[in-house]
Design a protein around this motif. Structure first.
Motif, short mmCIF file in Angstrom:
data_model
loop_
_atom_site.label_atom_id
_atom_site.label_comp_id
_atom_site.label_asym_id
_atom_site.label_seq_id
_atom_site.Cartn_x
_atom_site.Cartn_y
_atom_site.Cartn_z
N LYS A 264 1.85 9.20 -6.03
CA LYS A 264 2.18 10.57 -5.66
C LYS A 264 3.39 11.06 -6.47
CE LYS A 264 3.04 13.56 -1.71
NZ LYS A 264 2.18 14.61 -2.13
N GLY A 265 4.37 10.19 -6.66
CA GLY A 265 5.53 10.54 -7.47
C GLY A 265 5.16 10.82 -8.91
N LYS A 266 4.27 9.99 -9.47
CA LYS A 266 3.80 10.23 -10.85
C LYS A 266 3.10 11.58 -10.94
CE LYS A 266 1.27 7.17 -12.79
NZ LYS A 266 0.49 6.01 -13.27
N LYS A 267 2.26 11.87 -9.93
CA LYS A 267 1.51 13.13 -9.94
C LYS A 267 2.47 14.31 -9.84
CE LYS A 267 -1.90 15.71 -7.33
NZ LYS A 267 -2.61 15.81 -6.07
N ASN A 268 3.45 14.24 -8.93
CA ASN A 268 4.41 15.33 -8.77
C ASN A 268 5.26 15.50 -10.02
OD1 ASN A 268 3.49 15.85 -6.22
ND2 ASN A 268 5.15 14.78 -5.19
N ARG A 269 5.66 14.40 -10.66
CA ARG A 269 6.46 14.46 -11.89
C ARG A 269 5.64 15.12 -13.00
NH1 ARG A 269 8.43 9.28 -12.25
NH2 ARG A 269 6.49 8.66 -13.22
N GLY A 270 4.34 14.79 -13.07
CA GLY A 270 3.49 15.38 -14.09
C GLY A 270 3.28 16.87 -13.87
N GLU A 271 3.17 17.28 -12.59
CA GLU A 271 3.01 18.71 -12.29
C GLU A 271 4.28 19.46 -12.61
OE1 GLU A 271 1.81 18.90 -8.21
OE2 GLU A 271 -0.22 18.23 -8.65
N ARG A 272 5.44 18.87 -12.35
CA ARG A 272 6.71 19.52 -12.63
C ARG A 272 6.92 19.69 -14.11
NH1 ARG A 272 11.17 16.20 -10.83
NH2 ARG A 272 9.69 15.45 -9.30
N ASN A 273 6.54 18.67 -14.91
CA ASN A 273 6.69 18.76 -16.36
C ASN A 273 5.76 19.77 -16.97
OD1 ASN A 273 8.67 16.83 -16.28
ND2 ASN A 273 7.32 15.14 -16.81
N SER A 274 4.55 19.93 -16.43
CA SER A 274 3.60 20.88 -17.01
C SER A 274 3.95 22.32 -16.65
CB SER A 274 2.18 20.56 -16.54
OG SER A 274 2.08 20.73 -15.14
N ASN A 275 4.71 22.54 -15.57
CA ASN A 275 5.10 23.89 -15.18
C ASN A 275 6.35 24.37 -15.94
OD1 ASN A 275 3.02 24.09 -13.37
ND2 ASN A 275 4.25 23.41 -11.62
N ALA A 276 7.03 23.49 -16.61
CA ALA A 276 8.30 23.84 -17.28
C ALA A 276 8.05 24.61 -18.56
CB ALA A 276 9.10 22.60 -17.58
N ILE B 222 0.84 -1.20 0.00
CA ILE B 222 0.00 0.00 0.00
C ILE B 222 0.87 1.25 0.00
CG2 ILE B 222 -1.64 1.33 1.40
CD1 ILE B 222 -2.88 -1.39 2.20
N GLY B 223 1.93 1.26 0.83
CA GLY B 223 2.84 2.41 0.86
C GLY B 223 3.51 2.65 -0.47
N TYR B 224 3.97 1.57 -1.11
CA TYR B 224 4.59 1.69 -2.42
C TYR B 224 3.60 2.25 -3.45
CZ TYR B 224 6.60 0.45 -6.90
OH TYR B 224 7.07 0.50 -8.20
N PHE B 225 2.40 1.72 -3.44
CA PHE B 225 1.38 2.15 -4.39
C PHE B 225 1.06 3.64 -4.22
CE2 PHE B 225 -3.10 2.71 -5.65
CZ PHE B 225 -3.03 2.27 -6.95
N ILE B 226 0.87 4.07 -2.97
CA ILE B 226 0.57 5.48 -2.71
C ILE B 226 1.76 6.36 -3.10
CG2 ILE B 226 0.16 7.17 -0.86
CD1 ILE B 226 -1.55 4.99 0.50
N GLY B 227 2.97 5.94 -2.72
CA GLY B 227 4.17 6.72 -3.06
C GLY B 227 4.40 6.80 -4.56
N TYR B 228 4.19 5.69 -5.25
CA TYR B 228 4.37 5.67 -6.71
C TYR B 228 3.40 6.62 -7.39
CZ TYR B 228 4.59 3.83 -11.45
OH TYR B 228 4.72 3.71 -12.80
#
Length: 96
Positions: free
Chosen positions: A84-96, A76-82
């Protein structure tokens, strides 16, 4: 961060309070209680199936339960972290 610490504190308090308020109580699982109720209602009840393997002791049974819980929590921790990481990576790419 403060909210998480408060929630963790509440969980710890809820887990510890019964040990002080219920001195001498036996904290057993629900399986044994269910078996007692079933035999009271229908004394001639026969289970549908039996376990194919019985752990040699209660300690090993507890160990297996703890390992199962740890694996589930890790998944469950891995799934949530994964996610969240995908979401943060997507937000970082869209702000560039």
């Amino acid at each position: 961060m403060k909210k998480n610490l408060v929630l963790i504190g509440i969980v710890v308090i809820l887990a510890v309070i019964p040990f002080f308020t219920q001195k001498g109580a036996e904290f057993g699982g629900a399986d044994g209680q269910a078996e007692k109720v079933i035999t009271q209602i229908k004394p001639d009840y026969k289970p549908w199936f039996n376990s194919f393997w019985e752990p040699p002791s209660g300690e090993i049974e507890s160990l297996l339960f703890a390992v199962q819980a740890a694996l589930g929590a890790g998944f469950i921790g891995y799934f949530i972290g994964y996610n969240k990481g995908k979401k943060n990576r997507g937000e970082r790419n869209s702000n560039a």
